[in-house]
Design an enzyme around this catalytic site. Structure first.
Site, short mmCIF file in Angstrom:
data_model
loop_
_atom_site.label_atom_id
_atom_site.label_comp_id
_atom_site.label_asym_id
_atom_site.label_seq_id
_atom_site.Cartn_x
_atom_site.Cartn_y
_atom_site.Cartn_z
N SER A 7 8.65 21.92 15.45
CA SER A 7 7.22 22.87 15.69
C SER A 7 6.78 22.46 17.18
O SER A 7 7.00 21.31 17.58
CB SER A 7 6.13 22.51 14.71
OG SER A 7 4.83 23.06 15.18
N HIS A 8 5.94 23.35 17.66
CA HIS A 8 5.45 23.03 19.12
C HIS A 8 4.25 22.05 18.88
O HIS A 8 3.84 21.74 19.78
CB HIS A 8 5.00 24.33 19.66
CG HIS A 8 5.96 25.14 20.43
ND1 HIS A 8 7.19 25.76 19.79
CD2 HIS A 8 6.38 25.50 21.66
CE1 HIS A 8 8.00 26.32 20.40
NE2 HIS A 8 7.60 26.23 21.69
#
Length: 121
Positions: A7-8
């Site tokens: 994920s970012h």
């Protein structure tokens, strides 16, 4: 079977991990998210994640550059037991973790993901 999350956001990655661990206790959930406290993904962090894998694994991601960095990591090194799961990060990882918990194989889980997340007209 291991579930990988890219994920970012560190917080999103950790939140998904917490959810999956509560619902599928005992399934290996490994995550990477953010870069040095900021938003982003790092191919180095993804490689470190991939190097920690000891079984078959499905890798879920949040947005475009996550996918791109995962693809680059897979091209740069040999990770034959890791497959990108092109399904919703929360719902897909949840389904995969629960099905892994009940003993389904990677191929069975991928079929279930495909069946559950088909676009219906």
């Amino acid at each position: 079977m291991e579930i990988l999350i890219v994920s970012h956001s560190h917080e999103i990655a950790q939140g998904i991990k917490a959810l999956l661990e509560q619902m599928a206790d005992g399934v290996a959930i490994k995550v990477t998210g953010g870069i040095d406290g900021d938003i982003g993904t790092s191919i180095d962090n993804i490689n470190a994640l991939f190097e920690s894998v000891t079984d078959d694994a499905l890798c879920f991601y949040d947005i475009g550059s996550s996918k791109m960095n995962i693809e680059m990591a897979l091209e740069l090194a040999d990770y034959p037991n890791i497959e990108i799961a092109h399904y919703p990060i929360v719902e897909g990882a949840f389904l995969a973790a629960v099905e892994s918990k009940i003993g389904k194989s990677k191929d069975e889980i991928l079929k279930s993901l495909e069946d559950n997340f088909k676009v219906k007209a």
